[in-house]
Design a protein around this motif. Structure first.
Motif, PDB file in Angstrom:
ATOM      1  N   GLN A 255      20.774  34.055  -2.374  1.00  0.00           N
ATOM      2  CA  GLN A 255      19.372  33.653  -2.392  1.00  0.00           C
ATOM      3  C   GLN A 255      19.165  32.148  -2.493  1.00  0.00           C
ATOM      4  N   VAL A 256      20.201  31.411  -2.892  1.00  0.00           N
ATOM      5  CA  VAL A 256      20.039  29.968  -3.034  1.00  0.00           C
ATOM      6  C   VAL A 256      21.123  29.202  -2.280  1.00  0.00           C
ATOM      7  N   ILE A 257      22.361  29.325  -2.690  1.00  0.00           N
ATOM      8  CA  ILE A 257      23.433  28.492  -2.136  1.00  0.00           C
ATOM      9  C   ILE A 257      23.588  28.694  -0.638  1.00  0.00           C
ATOM     10  N   ALA A 258      23.445  29.934  -0.187  1.00  0.00           N
ATOM     11  CA  ALA A 258      23.622  30.220   1.244  1.00  0.00           C
ATOM     12  C   ALA A 258      22.518  29.636   2.116  1.00  0.00           C
ATOM     13  N   LEU A 259      21.446  29.130   1.498  1.00  0.00           N
ATOM     14  CA  LEU A 259      20.357  28.537   2.274  1.00  0.00           C
ATOM     15  C   LEU A 259      20.719  27.164   2.836  1.00  0.00           C
ATOM     16  N   ALA A 260      21.743  26.521   2.284  1.00  0.00           N
ATOM     17  CA  ALA A 260      22.080  25.146   2.670  1.00  0.00           C
ATOM     18  C   ALA A 260      22.276  25.019   4.176  1.00  0.00           C
ATOM     19  N   GLY A 261      21.498  24.142   4.774  1.00  0.00           N
ATOM     20  CA  GLY A 261      21.620  23.874   6.205  1.00  0.00           C
ATOM     21  C   GLY A 261      20.848  24.801   7.109  1.00  0.00           C
ATOM     22  N   ARG A 262      20.238  25.847   6.566  1.00  0.00           N
ATOM     23  CA  ARG A 262      19.483  26.767   7.414  1.00  0.00           C
ATOM     24  C   ARG A 262      18.191  26.115   7.901  1.00  0.00           C
ATOM     25  N   PRO A 263      17.753  26.427   9.117  1.00  0.00           N
ATOM     26  CA  PRO A 263      16.450  25.924   9.583  1.00  0.00           C
ATOM     27  C   PRO A 263      15.325  26.697   8.911  1.00  0.00           C
ATOM     28  N   LEU A 264      14.185  26.040   8.768  1.00  0.00           N
ATOM     29  CA  LEU A 264      13.011  26.727   8.237  1.00  0.00           C
ATOM     30  C   LEU A 264      12.610  27.886   9.142  1.00  0.00           C
ATOM     31  N   ILE A 265      12.033  28.904   8.548  1.00  0.00           N
ATOM     32  CA  ILE A 265      11.452  30.003   9.302  1.00  0.00           C
ATOM     33  C   ILE A 265       9.978  29.666   9.504  1.00  0.00           C
ATOM     34  N   PHE A 287      13.516  16.030  -5.157  1.00  0.00           N
ATOM     35  CA  PHE A 287      14.850  16.589  -4.952  1.00  0.00           C
ATOM     36  C   PHE A 287      15.873  15.831  -5.792  1.00  0.00           C
ATOM     37  N   HIS A 288      16.695  16.581  -6.516  1.00  0.00           N
ATOM     38  CA  HIS A 288      17.688  15.988  -7.415  1.00  0.00           C
ATOM     39  C   HIS A 288      19.100  16.207  -6.881  1.00  0.00           C
ATOM     40  N   GLY A 289      19.920  15.194  -7.031  1.00  0.00           N
ATOM     41  CA  GLY A 289      21.341  15.356  -6.745  1.00  0.00           C
ATOM     42  C   GLY A 289      21.704  15.214  -5.276  1.00  0.00           C
ATOM     43  N   THR A 290      22.931  15.574  -4.975  1.00  0.00           N
ATOM     44  CA  THR A 290      23.460  15.494  -3.622  1.00  0.00           C
ATOM     45  C   THR A 290      23.350  16.840  -2.932  1.00  0.00           C
ATOM     46  N   PRO A 291      22.920  16.880  -1.674  1.00  0.00           N
ATOM     47  CA  PRO A 291      22.823  18.169  -0.981  1.00  0.00           C
ATOM     48  C   PRO A 291      24.186  18.814  -0.772  1.00  0.00           C
ATOM     49  N   ARG A 292      24.237  20.118  -0.888  1.00  0.00           N
ATOM     50  CA  ARG A 292      25.453  20.862  -0.572  1.00  0.00           C
ATOM     51  C   ARG A 292      25.666  20.852   0.933  1.00  0.00           C
TER      52      ARG A 292
END
Length: 297
Positions: A255-265, A287-292
């Motif tokens: 629900q969270v980590i797998a979203l990295a890099g996905r295009p918006l719906i 937004f905090h931190g470095t993107p995965r």
């Protein structure tokens, strides 16, 4: 004295929508302490860690120190600082505040007003929350500082606030065809959507408009994570997931980590996507931190 007006006009460093919630967070923390013990003060060395945690969790991404508001809030006429040697703040240096036993509390006149008008504490707290944080974070923030508020008063302090456009939710949900733009969730009870919300990209409290190009249709979970700085958007309208987020369960990964890099719906054809300036504001101020790195399909 109109304490609400004075609180609404706190002196804060501001430029191009930059967030500076240092003073509001200190005041909210002090309100929580006052609610528990009206006679206690906040000794800097004792509350520094708690204040730093609040700034890290609810402040902008850049590093900051709670020493700044502890000293500078005095100039707003709502705060006073005493040290072991007497009245007056020793300055905004962390070492000075620690070593002099600096203790802060509300100004005497405000303490008197809070005792005389018990409802004033809640009104000040709600004003600070409304002016500096999105609604999705209000309950979490109150819980973090131990502040208990009564249900919202009927009076919404309209003279101090812009009026929200009540049509925004329907317009944004329609634009994204009643699906979460991050995960595609589209739950309904009958014909009524449930758990879907219209999220402001640039927060309404910081000049964000109620236009569709400043909105996203998000499920409740992803709305909260978006406002907490865990999720974001890059220039290509792909989802950013902060490395600060940690989750080992299958649910957290999916629900969270797998979203990295996905295009918006969405949004659907013919609707303006999120505007570049709103995306940039969220990336710089929330937004905090470095993107995965993007997750492999």
């Amino acid at each position: 004295m109109d304490w609400l007006e004075r609180i609404a006009k706190l002196r804060q460093w501001s430029r191009s929508g930059t967030r500076a919630p240092h003073k509001p967070l200190l005041l909210l923390h002090a309100l929580g302490r006052f609610q528990q013990d009206p006679d206690s003060g906040l000794r800097y060395s004792a509350v520094e860690e708690d204040l730093q945690r609040l700034l890290t969790e609810y402040g902008p991404p850049n590093k900051t120190t709670p020493a700044y508001p502890f000293h500078h809030l005095v100039s707003d006429g709502v705060w006073e600082v005493r040290t072991d040697s007497g009245h007056g703040s020793p300055g905004s240096g962390v070492r000075d505040l620690r070593e002099t036993g600096a203790t802060g509390r509300f100004a005497p006149e405000l303490r008197t007003a809070l005792r005389r008008e018990p409802e004033l504490l809640g009104r000040i707290a709600r004003l600070l929350l409304d002016l500096h944080f999105p609604p999705s974070l209000h309950s979490d923030l109150c819980e973090a500082i131990g502040l208990e508020l009564e249900p919202a008063e009927a009076e919404r302090l309209a003279t101090m606030r812009r009026q929200r456009d009540r049509r925004m939710r329907e317009l944004v949900l329609t634009a994204y065809e009643y699906r979460c733009a991050f995960c595609g969730y589209d739950g309904r009870i009958g014909t009524v959507p449930v758990g879907l919300e219209a999220a402001h990209v640039r927060w309404w409290a910081f000049g964000g408009s109620d236009d569709v190009d400043n909105g996203l249709c998000l499920c409740s979970l992803h709305h909260k994570l978006f406002d907490k700085g865990v999720l974001g958007l890059d220039d290509g309208h792909r989802i950013l997931v902060s490395q600060r987020f940690v989750g080992h369960s299958p649910a957290a990964r999916e629900q969270v980590i797998a979203l990295a890099g996905r295009p918006l719906i969405g949004p659907q054809p013919g609707v303006c996507p999120v505007a570049a300036d709103h995306r940039a504001w969220h990336t710089n101020q929330v937004f905090h931190g470095t993107p995965r790195p993007a997750t492999a399909a």
